[in-house]
Structure formats: structure tokens, C-alpha cells
Design an enzyme around this catalytic site. Structure first.
Site, short mmCIF file in Angstrom:
data_model
loop_
_atom_site.label_atom_id
_atom_site.label_comp_id
_atom_site.label_asym_id
_atom_site.label_seq_id
_atom_site.Cartn_x
_atom_site.Cartn_y
_atom_site.Cartn_z
CG HIS A 1 32.61 23.35 -7.35
ND1 HIS A 1 31.55 24.08 -7.84
CD2 HIS A 1 33.73 23.99 -7.77
CE1 HIS A 1 32.01 25.13 -8.51
NE2 HIS A 1 33.33 25.09 -8.47
CE LYS B 1 32.86 26.28 -4.44
NZ LYS B 1 34.00 27.12 -4.00
#
Length: 259
Positions: free
Chosen positions: A147, A151
Site C-alpha cells: 500500500h 497507510k
């Protein structure tokens, strides 16, 4: 439907646009930091969040804040009795507590590790593939996810759900390991590894590796729009289910309950 958004970061803005496209009215955007939120609240002030939702006349709530704030928001919002959809991840170990609270206060809450329709299809594919491959002991299995570097949690809630689906299909895997190995992994351990880098929107892989070949299953998100659309659709389904009596308050629902 009149919707209150609790959490007005990047995802909150996308959910607002998705809700408007679907014909809903966003009556409140509530956040700790966002300068363009309609209501700014102090960090950790659940009472202020509740006041903002109540005064907005909202008929449903979508919570997409931060792992450090989500439990406080859930505890504050559930007693309102409004349909509540929670997209924030990082509280998987608190689900039993939230289910008990929903039962105690008569609230209705729905959550999913990922609201993308494609990801939820991926879950089912992974579970079936794990079931098939479990018959062949020469194949081991592991998962990996990547990701963007903004995040806040690792591994992602989606990665943990993918791992759970692997274990549902393959009962020989009974332990999830998210840390680095400093010794040979045991046969019952399922390794879930994570990468955070740049602007990666979200990639999840499952590897079935044997002596002669490797099979990979991959889901790659092109954008977060699918998450936003799914969250709005989930609130629609939750609200409609409660109104029709198909769903009853006092429960923590997941994707399979609604769709």
C-alpha cells in the site's frame, strides 16, 4: 438519505462524491484536522462527534477516520441507533467487543476489511483456491500486500481477511505470522508480509508454491473509488435491510450479511 461522514480525509472526500452521485445528501463532514470539514472536533472527543451527527439530522453514518480514533467513534456513535458503516481498519481484535456493545445498546453497525466489490470477489476466489490446493501437500502458501506510505496500519485489514480465507480453505494453516522469521517457518504458519511505499493504491497476492511451479492470485486496485462506492452501497443496504426487517438492530454485520 441524509449521511454524516465521520473522517474527512482523502477517503472521506471520495465517499462524499460517491454519495452525491448516488443521490444522497451529505449533511455533515466531521474531522479533527481537515480545514474544509463542516465540523471540526477535538481529538478523542466522542461527545462532540455525537453532537455534530445529531444536529445534522443524519439518517446514516459512514465512519472512515483513523485506527487510533475508530474505537472511540464507534463507542460514541452506536448508541444513536443510526445505521453505521465503518471503513476504518486496524481494530480487528476488537470485533467481539463491538458486537457485544451493539447488542447492549441496540445499534446497527457494518464493517468490512475492504468495501471493493472486486476485493470481495477475490476473497471467495482465494478461499476456493486454498481448498483445492490443500489436497496437494507439495504446495505451500503465503500472502503479500503493498500500500501507499500514508497507510497507518500494517498488515492491512484486507490482507488479514485474505489470510483468514486461506485458512478457511486450508485447515492445515492455523497461525498467521506478520513478523520476519528468524527460524524456519512451521508447517502450520501462514506468512503475511507487507510493504509500504510511495503511492501504491493497494495490491494483494496469494502464492501457492510447489517444487515444479508457482501459482499467483493477484488483486490490484487502480484507485480508491471502488472503496468509496462500496461504502455508500453498504450504507444503502444496511438502511434498507433494517427498514424491511430483514436485518435487526443489535448486531455487527459484515459484507456477506448485506450483499
Amino acid at each position: 438519505m441524509k449521511i454524516a461522514l465521520v473522517g474527512y480525509g482523502k477517503m472521506g472526500h471520495m465517499i462524499e462524491q460517491a454519495a452525491k452521485r448516488a443521490g444522497h445528501e451529505v449533511v455533515a463532514t466531521i474531522d479533527v484536522l481537515a480545514e474544509d470539514a463542516s465540523v471540526k472536533v477535538p481529538a478523542g472527543d466522542g461527545a462532540a462527534v455525537v453532537r455534530a451527527v445529531k444536529s445534522s439530522g443524519a439518517e446514516g453514518i459512514i465512519e472512515f477516520s483513523h485506527p487510533t480514533a475508530v474505537m472511540g467513534n464507534i463507542k460514541a456513535l452506536l448508541p444513536l441507533g443510526l445505521p453505521l458503516v465503518v471503513g476504518t481498519t486496524g481494530w480487528n481484535d476488537k470485533k467481539d467487543e463491538v458486537a457485544a456493545l451493539a447488542k447492549d445498546v441496540g445499534g446497527a453497525i457494518m464493517t468490512s476489511a475492504n468495501f471493493s466489490i472486486g476485493v470481495n470477489m477475490f476473497y471467495k476466489i482465494v478461499e476456493e483456491a486454498a481448498k483445492i490446493m490443500a489436497e496437494y501437500s507439495e504446495y505451500d502458501v503465503a500472502t503479500w500486500e503493498a500500500h501507499h506510505n500514508q497507510k497507518a496500519d500494517s498488515p492491512s485489514g484486507t490482507a488479514l481477511e485474505v489470510a483468514r480465507r486461506v485458512m478457511m480453505g486450508n485447515p492445515t494453516k492455523t497461525e498467521i505470522v506478520t513478523d520476519a522469521f528468524h527460524e524456519r517457518p512451521k508447517a502450520n504458519q501462514l506468512h503475511v508480509s507487507s510493504t509500504r511505499c510511495g503511492n501504491i493504491p493497494g495490491t494483494h497476492k496469494v502464492f501457492f508454491d510447489g517444487t515444479a511451479d508457482t501459482i499467483e492470485l493477484t488483486h490490484t486496485a487502480r484507485s480508491r473509488e471502488g472503496f468509496a462506492n462500496g461504502a455508500v452501497k453498504a450504507l444503502e443496504k444496511l438502511s434498507a435491510g433494517l427498514k424491511s426487517g430483514r436485518l435487526v438492530k443489535g448486531k455487527l454485520f459484515d459484507w456477506d450479511d448485506l450483499f
